[in-house]
Design a protein around this motif. Structure first.
Motif, mmCIF file in Angstrom:
data_model
loop_
_atom_site.group_PDB
_atom_site.id
_atom_site.type_symbol
_atom_site.label_atom_id
_atom_site.label_comp_id
_atom_site.label_asym_id
_atom_site.label_seq_id
_atom_site.Cartn_x
_atom_site.Cartn_y
_atom_site.Cartn_z
ATOM 1 N N GLU A 189 0.834 -1.208 0.000
ATOM 2 C CA GLU A 189 0.000 0.000 0.000
ATOM 3 C C GLU A 189 0.866 1.256 0.000
ATOM 4 O O GLU A 189 0.405 2.337 -0.355
ATOM 5 N N SER A 239 7.692 -9.157 5.724
ATOM 6 C CA SER A 239 8.210 -9.384 7.081
ATOM 7 C C SER A 239 7.866 -10.792 7.570
ATOM 8 O O SER A 239 6.928 -11.423 7.073
ATOM 9 N N GLU A 391 15.616 -7.536 13.108
ATOM 10 C CA GLU A 391 15.836 -6.776 11.880
ATOM 11 C C GLU A 391 15.430 -5.311 12.095
ATOM 12 O O GLU A 391 14.328 -5.032 12.565
HETATM 13 P P1 NAD Z 1 5.092 -6.347 5.387
HETATM 14 O O1 NAD Z 1 5.211 -7.792 5.754
HETATM 15 O O2 NAD Z 1 4.577 -5.397 6.389
HETATM 16 O O3 NAD Z 1 4.132 -6.176 4.109
HETATM 17 C C1 NAD Z 1 4.386 -6.860 2.902
HETATM 18 C C2 NAD Z 1 3.105 -6.989 2.114
HETATM 19 O O4 NAD Z 1 2.180 -7.814 2.818
HETATM 20 C C3 NAD Z 1 2.373 -5.679 1.829
HETATM 21 O O5 NAD Z 1 1.919 -5.717 0.498
HETATM 22 C C4 NAD Z 1 1.208 -5.716 2.816
HETATM 23 O O6 NAD Z 1 0.084 -4.984 2.394
HETATM 24 C C5 NAD Z 1 0.887 -7.194 2.857
HETATM 25 N N1 NAD Z 1 0.214 -7.674 4.068
HETATM 26 C C6 NAD Z 1 0.274 -7.169 5.320
HETATM 27 N N2 NAD Z 1 -0.446 -7.951 6.168
HETATM 28 C C7 NAD Z 1 -0.965 -8.964 5.431
HETATM 29 C C8 NAD Z 1 -1.760 -10.115 5.731
HETATM 30 N N3 NAD Z 1 -2.171 -10.380 6.969
HETATM 31 N N4 NAD Z 1 -2.089 -10.961 4.723
HETATM 32 C C9 NAD Z 1 -1.663 -10.731 3.472
HETATM 33 N N5 NAD Z 1 -0.892 -9.667 3.112
HETATM 34 C C10 NAD Z 1 -0.550 -8.799 4.089
HETATM 35 O O7 NAD Z 1 6.542 -5.963 4.843
HETATM 36 P P2 NAD Z 1 7.070 -4.543 4.387
HETATM 37 O O8 NAD Z 1 7.144 -3.674 5.588
HETATM 38 O O9 NAD Z 1 6.326 -4.081 3.192
HETATM 39 O O10 NAD Z 1 8.557 -4.919 3.889
HETATM 40 C C11 NAD Z 1 9.616 -5.071 4.751
HETATM 41 C C12 NAD Z 1 9.885 -6.528 5.075
HETATM 42 O O11 NAD Z 1 10.051 -7.279 3.869
HETATM 43 C C13 NAD Z 1 11.179 -6.712 5.845
HETATM 44 O O12 NAD Z 1 10.991 -7.625 6.902
HETATM 45 C C14 NAD Z 1 12.131 -7.311 4.814
HETATM 46 O O13 NAD Z 1 13.177 -8.054 5.343
HETATM 47 C C15 NAD Z 1 11.213 -8.107 3.961
HETATM 48 N N6 NAD Z 1 11.804 -8.321 2.630
HETATM 49 C C16 NAD Z 1 12.262 -9.563 2.297
HETATM 50 C C17 NAD Z 1 12.860 -9.788 1.060
HETATM 51 C C18 NAD Z 1 13.364 -11.157 0.647
HETATM 52 O O14 NAD Z 1 13.525 -11.381 -0.541
HETATM 53 N N7 NAD Z 1 13.646 -12.066 1.565
HETATM 54 C C19 NAD Z 1 12.997 -8.726 0.160
HETATM 55 C C20 NAD Z 1 12.531 -7.470 0.540
HETATM 56 C C21 NAD Z 1 11.923 -7.281 1.772
#
Ligand code: NAD
Length: 498
Positions: A189, A239, A391
């Motif tokens: 979002e 995450s 993290e």
């Molecule tokens: P986040 O987990 O908060 O959100 C990621 C996505 O999930 C968003 O699109 C969000 O709207 C959606 N989401 C949130 N709650 C949900 C639910 N209950 N069900 C389904 N979808 C839901 O992560 P963020 O803050 O956008 O990104 C940062 C995190 O991503 C960090 O922890 C980072 O390490 C991780 N990350 C991992 C990689 C990898 O390849 N391993 C790459 C980039 C980022």
């Protein structure tokens, strides 16, 4: 993020979702604001999808997979479309890089580098699509031949984070298209714009309606998407907390789930390293993307004999990092992507100090104001402190000394994560010995942060489940079917079958 009180820029863009080959508004009429973290102005608005919109997108993808022409395409036809899409991405790389910089505050020069390389994902997986899939099995039954077919897994639901929206989508989309799957993506979002603009390129390339769909929204839209019984695979990057919720949602319908999650990756610096190279590698590992990458090298595990020298050099270089407008090509670090992220970074530094860590540099809001955090180095850290375990997702380096190679490996592996690691040494035996012992999905020797479509990427432990990229990543988008063919044509005894 609540942006209700944020000013809108004069030219706020209004975008639509891309569902079943159509550009549509959300049925709820609600809009989400997308904030430029540098100007802190709303610069674009996208629909906040309703549950009905998400269902419509899944139905479009389901229909395109079950009944549409996509399933009937040959690998060569899919590859041709993918190469065309790759060419369009190359054509628009600069424009798309700019959009992502405005959405998440990452440096334009970093995003340009990323976008210039993005077509490679389409080209690489287009190539794999046309290579033979399946094998003839070495059957021990004289009356049978047996072979396997690799069949597309079906409808893929992809959920991406805000830090590299299209790169991380590409890790999923390129193998999915090559395999013959259809796709529904929900970007974060915070950064929905580039994925919607990307859909314009998919449309221009000529993919059939329903093969690629974008819904925009927050966690609710994500939940509706992953809890649908009509999807066959969930591929999530984000995450570990949300990853757990998604794994639970997938379990409910026995949907296949792949997770790419967080990290607390070590950079292990030995006393026999090339210090200049190591310092550069550590700086780029932690400050690239303002530390907002899953593979950030956030723990510096350094030999005690060179600890002070390395910290001194790091502080010296960190002091000269130029913070500034992400669109200015001379800037070396941008702001945190969101207000929430900005506050989280500073509060984690504060807690680390309360635990006994010492600030060698940074730790505060930068003089540039806004969401700018000073690049930060913390010393006197031991691996049991929260700052060494959790993290941050920000430009915060925790420095931990070691005395022996064995201890270095132990510290590096003492984490619930296992996404990446760097090793800095000029001793080739040591480099290989340590690389073998580290529990991480990617290990770089005298380098950091290199990824490519041909190289599997993913994590051990809480860093995820499954792999993206490479043959391993490609295989995740197939079901394997075994076909047995009876050769005698003379099966008369029902109890002698097989
Ligand atoms: P986040 O987990 O908060 O959100 C990621 C996505 O999930 C968003 O699109 C969000 O709207 C959606 N989401 C949130 N709650 C949900 C639910 N209950 N069900 C389904 N979808 C839901 O992560 P963020 O803050 O956008 O990104 C940062 C995190 O991503 C960090 O922890 C980072 O390490 C991780 N990350 C991992 C990689 C990898 O390849 N391993 C790459 C980039 C980022």
């Amino acid at each position: 993020m609540d942006t209700r009180n944020k000013p809108q820029s004069a030219s706020t863009e209004r975008l639509q979702m891309y569902i079943g080959g159509q550009w549509v508004d959300g049925t709820s009429g609600r809009l989400l604001d997308s904030l430029n973290p540098y100007t802190q102005q709303v610069w674009a608005q996208v629909p906040d999808a309703s549950e009905g919109d998400v269902k419509t997108a899944i139905t479009a993808a389901r229909d395109a997979f079950d009944n549409g022409p996509w399933r009937q395409t040959t690998p060569q036809q899919r590859a041709a479309l993918m190469r065309k899409l790759g060419d369009l991405i190359a054509r628009d790389a600069e424009r798309m890089a700019r959009i992502e910089s405005m959405d998440n505050g990452k440096l334009l020069r970093e995003m340009l580098g990323q976008w210039k390389y993005l077509p490679e994902w389409m080209y690489h997986f287009a190539g794999l699509a046309t290579q033979s899939q399946g094998e003839v099995l070495p059957s021990d039954r004289p009356n049978f031949i047996a072979f396997t077919r690799k069949e597309p897994i079906g409808v893929v639901a992809a959920i991406t984070p805000w830090n590299s929206p299209c790169l991380l989508m590409m890790f999923k989309l390129a193998p999915a298209l090559a395999a013959g799957c259809t796709f529904v993506v929900k970007p974060s979002e915070h950064t929905p714009v580039s994925t919607l603009r990307f859909a314009e390129l998919v449309e221009e390339a000529g993919f059939p309606p329903g093969v690629f769909n974008v819904v925009t929204g927050g966690p609710d839209a994500g939940r509706w998407l992953v809890s649908s019984p009509d999807i066959d695979k969930i591929s999530f990057t984000g995450s570990d907390g949300v990853g757990r919720a998604i794994a639970r949602a997938g379990a409910e319908n026995l949907t296949r789930v792949a997770l790419e999650l967080g990290g607390k990756s070590p950079q292990v610096v030995f006393e026999d390293c090339d210090i200049d190279a190591a310092v550069n590698g550590v700086i780029s590992g932690i400050y690239a993307a303002t530390g907002q990458t899953c593979m950030a090298g956030s723990r510096l595990v350094v030999h005690r004999s060179i600890h002070d020298r390395v910290v001194e050099r790091l502080v010296e270089r960190t002091r000269s990092i130029k913070l500034g407008d992400p669109l200015d090509l001379s800037s070396e670090m941008g702001p945190a992507a969101t207000c929430q992220q900005f506050q989280k970074i500073l509060s984690m530094v504060k807690s680390a100090e309360a635990e006994g860590a010492k600030l060698a540099y940074g730790g505060r809001q930068a003089p540039e104001g806004g969401y700018f955090v000073m690049p930060t180095i913390l010393t006197h850290v031991h691996n049991k402190m929260n700052i060494a375990r959790d993290e941050v997702f920000g430009p915060v380096l925790a420095v931990i000394p070691f005395d022996t190679e064995e201890e270095a490996v132990k510290i590096a592996n003492d984490t619930r994560y296992g996404l990446a690691a760097g090793i800095w040494t000029q001793n080739v035996q040591r480099a290989h010995r340590v690389a073998t012992q580290l529990r991480a999905g990617s290990v770089w020797i005298n380098a950091y942060r290199v990824t490519a479509p041909f190289a599997p990427f993913g994590g051990f432990g809480h860093s995820g489940i499954g792999r993206e990229n490479g043959h391993d990543g490609f295989n995740e988008y197939f079901e394997t079917k075994t076909v047995w063919v009876e050769l005698s044509g003379n099966l008369r005894d029902p109890f002698k079958l097989g």
